[in-house]
Write a protein that holds these residues in place. Structure first.
Motif, PDB file in Angstrom:
ATOM      1  N   ALA A 137      58.342   2.177 -11.681  1.00  0.00           N
ATOM      2  CA  ALA A 137      58.918   3.516 -11.512  1.00  0.00           C
ATOM      3  C   ALA A 137      57.995   4.266 -10.573  1.00  0.00           C
ATOM      4  O   ALA A 137      57.000   3.721 -10.085  1.00  0.00           O
ATOM      5  N   PHE A 138      58.301   5.532 -10.326  1.00  0.00           N
ATOM      6  CA  PHE A 138      57.485   6.371  -9.450  1.00  0.00           C
ATOM      7  C   PHE A 138      57.370   5.775  -8.050  1.00  0.00           C
ATOM      8  O   PHE A 138      56.417   6.048  -7.324  1.00  0.00           O
ATOM      9  N   ASN A 139      58.319   4.886  -7.678  1.00  0.00           N
ATOM     10  CA  ASN A 139      58.304   4.261  -6.357  1.00  0.00           C
ATOM     11  C   ASN A 139      57.018   3.488  -6.089  1.00  0.00           C
ATOM     12  O   ASN A 139      56.532   3.426  -4.962  1.00  0.00           O
ATOM     13  N   VAL A 140      56.458   2.893  -7.131  1.00  0.00           N
ATOM     14  CA  VAL A 140      55.265   2.064  -7.009  1.00  0.00           C
ATOM     15  C   VAL A 140      55.670   0.614  -7.237  1.00  0.00           C
ATOM     16  O   VAL A 140      56.261   0.282  -8.261  1.00  0.00           O
ATOM     17  N   THR A 141      55.364  -0.253  -6.278  1.00  0.00           N
ATOM     18  CA  THR A 141      55.672  -1.668  -6.408  1.00  0.00           C
ATOM     19  C   THR A 141      54.409  -2.417  -6.808  1.00  0.00           C
ATOM     20  O   THR A 141      53.356  -2.252  -6.194  1.00  0.00           O
ATOM     21  N   VAL A 142      54.511  -3.236  -7.849  1.00  0.00           N
ATOM     22  CA  VAL A 142      53.373  -3.988  -8.359  1.00  0.00           C
ATOM     23  C   VAL A 142      53.728  -5.465  -8.346  1.00  0.00           C
ATOM     24  O   VAL A 142      54.720  -5.876  -8.959  1.00  0.00           O
TER      25      VAL A 142
END
Length: 548
Positions: free
Chosen positions: A306-311
């Motif tokens: 979420a929060f436009n964070v890619t992991v």
């Protein structure tokens, strides 16, 4: 009248477990936790009184929670709880009103726009908090570092906390809660000069003062120190201090996963959080000691929590290569012994029959926990129906402690178009140290985005009851109720969206459109805590829809 919508939401948070090993495919009946709505009950009685030929029914007067008159007796204390329900219950507490003032508050406290140094206010808060059965406050220093540390804002917040210690030290033990502190990171870092200066203040002001030390919450034989990491997609820092039991406090586990055993300050689902013990973790190149049939392999998932964070996350996946047919198969762990009360994993993929009972494994994609000897299915869960995000799956396994089991991912779907696969990143046992129950909460795609479609408002207390019901199941060592008195935007954006429970004034009582909640939530928390302490299997309360 039962709130069907609330019960439907609750069912998503519970695990799927069989009532006995001989009937592994049965799923538990949906439990109802609302006795009813006071307003609805009164309206029904009034309607009966108008029916021709029927004996008139007189509606009981509704309690008035605009004053403390309807509060009744205090909740039973932790010392009088059943042995498994002596959970330490805490609540978030702010001492920042001399630092930030009262800008744009969502409601007006009964005590007015007070100073955090006001001894009368601190004493009254303590009496209310202990009335509700809450054992400790969590003094919030999470915003102290950065610019606040050098501007003098942090000093005012600390001064407010100093005053709380001073006042509590003069009060009888039965009339005041204990205290723990929630520190914050320094621009995301622990161990910096300012971070250590903050820790030193805790030591010199409270730990080295014999009177104040006795006010501190103990955990694992030492004073508990919590440190806020925020909504975090990575493991917490490794900093520790031998003077404390240190626990990292994340947020929104269902969005960002909060790895590394982090506790949760605020969440949309009440998970059991705590120390993790991985079970036969596969590595970045192979399945290790796991046994695979069919398409299972290790791969990388660019997950977007979420929060436009890619992991980038290493997962075991059954996904077919592009253009290939989806094959079936299983992935099975080596046998292991259940030693903790919770078993967790993070899931991705699809089961197009999710939501249905597990009457057969044919065509289904499911995760199962089996008895290592008999093969009996003890727990099961479905993939989330998402190809880009990992979702928490958690089972209460306290009744299985000491049992030898295996974890198995079963891919029996052959659906194409990318809808027949499943995956997960790891399986770990988890000590159910802490859970969080909130009164209201933000939307899924970003804390602060309260107008989102999946925001959870107060709903006359239904959301709080929904969340706290999981504590009745897991019986954690710590339960955090959020919260007492943050007051103000951006987090507390409206009466209906606020999660504060400190009593407020009411001039307009109109459900979600009320301008306050009076003593209603103080009484609701008191009732829930008392039922929890008494050993009830599940909460049963009456909600009053006149209140937000």
């Amino acid at each position: 009248m039962h709130d069907k919508g609330v019960n439907q939401r609750m069912s998503k948070a519970t695990d799927h477990s069989s009532p006995d090993d001989q009937n592994p495919r049965a799923t538990p009946a949906r439990r109802t936790f609302l006795l009813g709505s006071a307003a609805t009950a009164a309206a029904g009685a009034a309607a009966l009184s108008g029916l021709g030929g029927a004996e008139a029914a007189t509606a009981a007067p509704l309690p008035d929670y605009s004053t403390p008159a309807a509060l009744g007796g205090a909740a039973r204390p932790r010392s009088q709880g059943t042995p498994q329900r002596r959970t330490q219950i805490g609540i978030g507490y702010e001492t920042w009103f001399d630092a930030i003032g009262w800008p744009r508050t969502e409601a007006q406290p009964v005590l007015g726009h007070y100073s955090s140094l006001d001894e009368h206010v601190i004493r009254q808060h303590a009496l209310w908090i202990t009335y509700a059965g809450i054992d400790h406050i969590i003094a919030d220093w999470s915003n102290n570092l950065g610019g606040n540390w050098t501007s003098g804002t942090a000093a005012k917040i600390i001064a407010g906390t100093d005053k709380v210690f001073e006042v509590y030290a003069k009060m009888p033990e039965r009339a005041r809660p204990q205290i723990t502190l929630l520190l914050g990171l320094d621009n995301g870092q622990a161990g910096t000069t300012n971070f250590l200066a903050q820790v030193d203040q805790v030591k010199t002001k409270y730990l080295q003062n014999d009177t104040y030390r006795n006010l501190l919450v103990q955990h694992d034989g030492k004073p508990l120190l919590t440190i806020y990491t925020g909504a975090r997609t990575t493991d917490p820092p490794t900093w520790t201090d031998p003077a404390f039991t240190v626990r990292w406090m994340g947020a929104f586990r269902e969005i960002v996963l909060n790895p590394g055993g982090q506790w949760s300050w605020v969440d949309r689902v009440a998970y059991a959080n705590g120390v993790e013990t991985p079970e036969s973790a596969f590595d970045t190149t192979g399945l290790g000691t796991w046994t695979a049939t069919g398409p299972w392999a290790i791969t990388k998932l660019n997950a977007q929590p979420a929060f436009n964070v890619t992991v980038e996350t290493t997962i075991a996946s059954s996904q077919a290569p592009a253009g290939a047919n989806q094959a079936t198969g299983t992935l099975t762990s080596p046998p292991f012994t259940i030693t903790e009360g919770a078993l967790s994993f993070n899931a991705v993929g699809f089961d197009m029959s999710a939501g249905s009972d597990l009457t057969s494994l044919d065509g289904r994609n499911v995760y199962v926990l089996k008895d290592a000897t008999t093969g009996a299915i003890l727990r099961w869960a479905s993939p989330p129906g998402d190809s880009t995000r990992l979702y928490v799956r958690q089972w209460n396994v306290a009744d299985l402690i000491g049992r030898r089991v295996v974890f198995q991912a079963v891919n029996n779907s052959t659906l194409g178009s990318g809808l027949g696969w499943m995956g997960f990143d790891r399986v770990f046992q988890q000590r159910p140290e802490q859970m969080t129950a909130v009164v209201a909460n933000a939307g899924n795609e970003g804390p602060g985005s309260f107008a989102n479609w999946d925001a959870h408002n107060r709903n006359s207390g239904a959301y709080l009851v929904e969340m706290i019901s999981n504590a009745f199941i897991y019986e954690p060592e710590f339960l955090t109720i959020q919260q007492w008195n943050e007051f103000g935007r951006p987090d507390q954006w409206s009466v209906e969206g606020s999660n504060d429970i400190e009593p407020t004034k009411i001039t307009t009582l109109a459900g979600a459109n009320s301008d306050g909640w009076g003593y209603y939530y103080l009484k609701l928390v008191r009732d829930l805590v008392d039922q929890y302490r008494s050993g009830k299997a599940f909460p049963a309360v009456t909600l009053d829809t006149r209140y937000p």
